[in-house]
Design a protein around this motif. Structure first.
Motif, PDB file in Angstrom:
ATOM      1  N   VAL A   1       0.851  -1.193   0.000  1.00  0.00           N
ATOM      2  CA  VAL A   1       0.000   0.000   0.000  1.00  0.00           C
ATOM      3  C   VAL A   1       0.887   1.243   0.000  1.00  0.00           C
ATOM      4  CG1 VAL A   1      -1.676   1.351   1.325  1.00  0.00           C
ATOM      5  CG2 VAL A   1      -1.930  -1.131   1.136  1.00  0.00           C
ATOM      6  N   GLY A   2       0.692   2.118  -0.960  1.00  0.00           N
ATOM      7  CA  GLY A   2       1.478   3.332  -1.064  1.00  0.00           C
ATOM      8  C   GLY A   2       2.506   3.319  -2.162  1.00  0.00           C
ATOM      9  N   GLU A   3       2.722   2.176  -2.802  1.00  0.00           N
ATOM     10  CA  GLU A   3       3.701   2.138  -3.887  1.00  0.00           C
ATOM     11  C   GLU A   3       3.223   2.926  -5.102  1.00  0.00           C
ATOM     12  OE1 GLU A   3       4.888  -1.824  -4.799  1.00  0.00           O
ATOM     13  OE2 GLU A   3       5.955  -2.097  -2.895  1.00  0.00           O
ATOM     14  N   ASP A   4       1.895   3.046  -5.271  1.00  0.00           N
ATOM     15  CA  ASP A   4       1.324   3.852  -6.346  1.00  0.00           C
ATOM     16  C   ASP A   4       0.124   4.605  -5.796  1.00  0.00           C
ATOM     17  OD1 ASP A   4       2.836   3.164  -8.860  1.00  0.00           O
ATOM     18  OD2 ASP A   4       2.225   1.141  -8.264  1.00  0.00           O
ATOM     19  N   ASN A   5      -0.163   5.741  -6.414  1.00  0.00           N
ATOM     20  CA  ASN A   5      -1.326   6.523  -6.012  1.00  0.00           C
ATOM     21  C   ASN A   5      -2.608   5.909  -6.551  1.00  0.00           C
ATOM     22  OD1 ASN A   5       0.501   8.279  -4.883  1.00  0.00           O
ATOM     23  ND2 ASN A   5       0.300   9.832  -6.485  1.00  0.00           N
ATOM     24  N   GLY A   6      -3.687   6.103  -5.816  1.00  0.00           N
ATOM     25  CA  GLY A   6      -4.978   5.591  -6.246  1.00  0.00           C
ATOM     26  C   GLY A   6      -5.882   5.373  -5.056  1.00  0.00           C
ATOM     27  N   PHE A   7      -6.933   4.609  -5.266  1.00  0.00           N
ATOM     28  CA  PHE A   7      -7.894   4.299  -4.205  1.00  0.00           C
ATOM     29  C   PHE A   7      -7.717   2.838  -3.810  1.00  0.00           C
ATOM     30  CE2 PHE A   7     -11.867   3.213  -2.192  1.00  0.00           C
ATOM     31  CZ  PHE A   7     -12.213   4.368  -1.497  1.00  0.00           C
ATOM     32  N   ILE A   8      -7.427   2.617  -2.526  1.00  0.00           N
ATOM     33  CA  ILE A   8      -7.184   1.275  -1.992  1.00  0.00           C
ATOM     34  C   ILE A   8      -8.495   0.654  -1.507  1.00  0.00           C
ATOM     35  CG2 ILE A   8      -6.214   0.030  -0.002  1.00  0.00           C
ATOM     36  CD1 ILE A   8      -4.131   0.388  -2.073  1.00  0.00           C
ATOM     37  N   ILE A   9      -8.704  -0.618  -1.838  1.00  0.00           N
ATOM     38  CA  ILE A   9      -9.829  -1.404  -1.328  1.00  0.00           C
ATOM     39  C   ILE A   9      -9.237  -2.659  -0.708  1.00  0.00           C
ATOM     40  CG2 ILE A   9     -11.950  -2.643  -1.904  1.00  0.00           C
ATOM     41  CD1 ILE A   9     -12.143  -0.824  -4.404  1.00  0.00           C
ATOM     42  N   ALA A  10      -9.244  -2.722   0.611  1.00  0.00           N
ATOM     43  CA  ALA A  10      -8.583  -3.814   1.321  1.00  0.00           C
ATOM     44  C   ALA A  10      -9.594  -4.682   2.039  1.00  0.00           C
ATOM     45  CB  ALA A  10      -7.566  -3.274   2.325  1.00  0.00           C
ATOM     46  N   PRO A  11      -9.464  -5.996   1.936  1.00  0.00           N
ATOM     47  CA  PRO A  11     -10.349  -6.899   2.678  1.00  0.00           C
ATOM     48  C   PRO A  11      -9.869  -7.077   4.111  1.00  0.00           C
ATOM     49  CG  PRO A  11      -8.779  -8.185   1.435  1.00  0.00           C
ATOM     50  CD  PRO A  11      -8.478  -6.735   1.135  1.00  0.00           C
ATOM     51  N   TYR A  12     -10.711  -7.712   4.902  1.00  0.00           N
ATOM     52  CA  TYR A  12     -10.295  -8.078   6.256  1.00  0.00           C
ATOM     53  C   TYR A  12      -9.082  -9.006   6.184  1.00  0.00           C
ATOM     54  CZ  TYR A  12     -10.585 -10.522  10.774  1.00  0.00           C
ATOM     55  OH  TYR A  12     -10.309 -11.108  11.982  1.00  0.00           O
ATOM     56  N   SER A  13      -9.146 -10.014   5.322  1.00  0.00           N
ATOM     57  CA  SER A  13      -8.021 -10.920   5.083  1.00  0.00           C
ATOM     58  C   SER A  13      -7.868 -11.109   3.581  1.00  0.00           C
ATOM     59  CB  SER A  13      -8.245 -12.288   5.747  1.00  0.00           C
ATOM     60  OG  SER A  13      -8.310 -12.163   7.153  1.00  0.00           O
ATOM     61  N   ILE A  14      -6.647 -11.034   3.101  1.00  0.00           N
ATOM     62  CA  ILE A  14      -6.396 -11.207   1.677  1.00  0.00           C
ATOM     63  C   ILE A  14      -6.534 -12.681   1.316  1.00  0.00           C
ATOM     64  CG2 ILE A  14      -4.706 -10.977  -0.171  1.00  0.00           C
ATOM     65  CD1 ILE A  14      -3.424  -8.704   1.438  1.00  0.00           C
TER      66      ILE A  14
ATOM     67  N   GLY B   1     -18.303 -17.956  11.849  1.00  0.00           N
ATOM     68  CA  GLY B   1     -19.385 -18.541  11.054  1.00  0.00           C
ATOM     69  C   GLY B   1     -19.803 -17.738   9.838  1.00  0.00           C
ATOM     70  N   MET B   2     -18.993 -16.769   9.402  1.00  0.00           N
ATOM     71  CA  MET B   2     -19.308 -16.029   8.178  1.00  0.00           C
ATOM     72  C   MET B   2     -18.019 -15.485   7.582  1.00  0.00           C
ATOM     73  SD  MET B   2     -20.718 -12.230   9.125  1.00  0.00           S
ATOM     74  CE  MET B   2     -19.511 -10.917   9.379  1.00  0.00           C
ATOM     75  N   LYS B   3     -18.085 -15.115   6.312  1.00  0.00           N
ATOM     76  CA  LYS B   3     -16.961 -14.459   5.653  1.00  0.00           C
ATOM     77  C   LYS B   3     -17.165 -12.954   5.723  1.00  0.00           C
ATOM     78  CE  LYS B   3     -16.088 -18.266   2.434  1.00  0.00           C
ATOM     79  NZ  LYS B   3     -16.041 -18.683   1.001  1.00  0.00           N
ATOM     80  N   ARG B   4     -16.183 -12.259   6.233  1.00  0.00           N
ATOM     81  CA  ARG B   4     -16.297 -10.806   6.361  1.00  0.00           C
ATOM     82  C   ARG B   4     -16.100 -10.082   5.032  1.00  0.00           C
ATOM     83  NH1 ARG B   4     -13.560  -8.605  11.935  1.00  0.00           N
ATOM     84  NH2 ARG B   4     -14.548 -10.057  13.414  1.00  0.00           N
ATOM     85  N   ASP B   5     -15.378 -10.681   4.098  1.00  0.00           N
ATOM     86  CA  ASP B   5     -15.094 -10.058   2.811  1.00  0.00           C
ATOM     87  C   ASP B   5     -14.424  -8.696   3.032  1.00  0.00           C
ATOM     88  OD1 ASP B   5     -16.139 -12.272   1.533  1.00  0.00           O
ATOM     89  OD2 ASP B   5     -18.136 -11.423   1.388  1.00  0.00           O
ATOM     90  N   TYR B   6     -15.050  -7.598   2.571  1.00  0.00           N
ATOM     91  CA  TYR B   6     -14.411  -6.289   2.704  1.00  0.00           C
ATOM     92  C   TYR B   6     -14.878  -5.528   3.947  1.00  0.00           C
ATOM     93  CZ  TYR B   6     -12.241  -7.196  -1.715  1.00  0.00           C
ATOM     94  OH  TYR B   6     -11.462  -7.765  -2.694  1.00  0.00           O
ATOM     95  N   TYR B   7     -15.820  -6.073   4.683  1.00  0.00           N
ATOM     96  CA  TYR B   7     -16.157  -5.503   5.989  1.00  0.00           C
ATOM     97  C   TYR B   7     -14.969  -5.673   6.936  1.00  0.00           C
ATOM     98  CZ  TYR B   7     -17.707  -5.437  10.812  1.00  0.00           C
ATOM     99  OH  TYR B   7     -17.786  -5.192  12.155  1.00  0.00           O
ATOM    100  N   SER B   8     -14.645  -4.640   7.665  1.00  0.00           N
ATOM    101  CA  SER B   8     -13.547  -4.563   8.635  1.00  0.00           C
ATOM    102  C   SER B   8     -12.164  -4.646   7.986  1.00  0.00           C
ATOM    103  CB  SER B   8     -13.687  -5.593   9.766  1.00  0.00           C
ATOM    104  OG  SER B   8     -13.572  -6.919   9.320  1.00  0.00           O
ATOM    105  N   GLY B   9     -12.120  -4.467   6.653  1.00  0.00           N
ATOM    106  CA  GLY B   9     -10.860  -4.162   5.995  1.00  0.00           C
ATOM    107  C   GLY B   9     -10.617  -2.661   6.104  1.00  0.00           C
TER     108      GLY B   9
END
Length: 356
Positions: A34-47, A286-294
């Motif tokens: 994160v930070g190597e290039d400019n832009g908008f970051i979208i990060a998951p809870y776990s990759i 018991g669930m996948k968080r996906d992008y919540y709490s990323g």
């Protein structure tokens, strides 16, 4: 049609920024990138392969004024049977809470965060941009974001929690924990909430201390976030020279990634100790968080970085919306109280459906 886009409105701003790209976002292999290039970051809870860490390149960046009140639309109709506040925990939540609480009460963890989700069906497809503008008006104090990519889907976020900000080499992060309904005036915080805040505050300080010089703290103080209030402590710092071999721009960019990697996920969304809490949550939530709490936000756009933890989340999929919320489990926690805390958090972001 653009392949991917992100809208974001900084707290208290009367304009918002649109980042668009005519191509698929880049997939980054680690948070340190994160930070190597400019832009908008979208990060998951776990990759994972299904939830990659994404960067929308800043091919097109425009700033727009918020629409005047005259453009407000009618409230969206939805399936009330699935959206009413539930006064009693579901059996799945009760079982998960028991696992989490037993582990904390036994002293295996200082804190664990238990999350859940709730889906509602709309009678018409939701216009994501309309919901974004509603959220901007409803949550003037929060970071409001809307993003879409083929890999992530479409998400609306109104977050009170800074993961890390950077402006002119000065970094800023927060410890945020404790939740109560906003009833006007200064709340009386329970010992459970104060202890939860202290655990998060201590973790943040100990995490940034090896990376930073001249750490300045402010708090804890009460912060309003929609119809809720939280306890918050701010940390401002500069990165230590002992972490850099030279003063090139490349070194500075890598150091942003070091801070991100060290902080995420914070105890506000995970628990302590972090590595063990990550494994426990994966086994028992018991669930996948996906992008919540990323986390998500602009990096290097207009010379600034604003990464916020992805809280008060809703995923949009045609006429379906799925809301996410979680709560910190401590030895003093009670199942019904934690359930109602998540209901209040879900109701906060769900208010965009009814806000005119």
């Amino acid at each position: 049609m653009t392949e991917s886009y992100a809208y974001y409105r900084l707290p208290y701003a009367d304009t918002y920024t649109v980042v668009e790209s005519g191509e698929a976002p880049r997939e980054l292999s680690s948070y340190r990138m994160v930070g190597e290039d400019n832009g908008f970051i979208i990060a998951p809870y776990s990759i994972t392969a299904l939830t990659p860490l994404l960067l929308i390149p800043a091919h097109s960046v425009t700033e727009r004024p918020l629409s005047p009140d005259g453009r407000r639309h009618h409230a969206l109709a939805f399936d009330a049977d699935n959206a009413e506040m539930c006064l009693a925990p579901s059996s799945c939540y009760t079982d998960a809470f028991a696992h989490f609480h037993n582990a904390v009460a036994a002293g295996e963890y200082r804190k664990l965060v238990l999350a859940r989700r709730k889906a509602v069906r709309l009678y018409d497809d939701a216009d994501p941009r309309l919901l974004f503008e509603r959220a901007c008006r409803l949550f003037p104090r929060l970071m409001v974001m809307l993003f879409h990519t083929a890999a992530s889907g479409t998400w609306l976020i109104a977050s009170p929690e800074i993961l890390v900000e950077e402006h002119h080499s000065c970094f800023h992060t927060v410890a945020l924990a404790g939740t109560m309904p906003f009833c006007g005036g200064m709340p009386e915080w329970s010992e459970k909430n104060k202890r939860e805040q202290h655990v998060v505050e201590e973790y943040i300080y100990n995490t940034i201390h090896p990376l930073a010089d001249d750490i300045v703290t402010d708090g804890p103080f009460t912060m309003r976030a929609g119809n809720l209030v939280h306890l918050r402590t701010d940390f401002r710092f500069h990165l230590s020279n002992r972490n850099a071999c030279d003063t090139t721009e490349e070194t500075g960019v890598k150091n942003l990634g070091m801070v991100v990697e060290a902080l995420h996920p914070t105890p506000a969304v995970c628990g302590l100790p972090k590595a063990e809490a990550l494994r426990f949550i994966a086994s028992h939530e018991g669930m996948k968080r996906d992008y919540y709490s990323g986390f998500a936000g602009p990096v290097g756009i207009k010379g600034e970085t604003h990464l916020y933890v992805s809280l008060r989340c809703a995923r949009l999929d045609g006429n379906a919306m799925t809301f996410y919320a979680g709560g910190g489990i401590m030895p003093e926690s009670r199942c019904e109280e934690e359930w109602m805390e998540t209901e209040a958090k879900i109701k906060t972001i769900a208010n965009v459906l009814q806000y005119p």
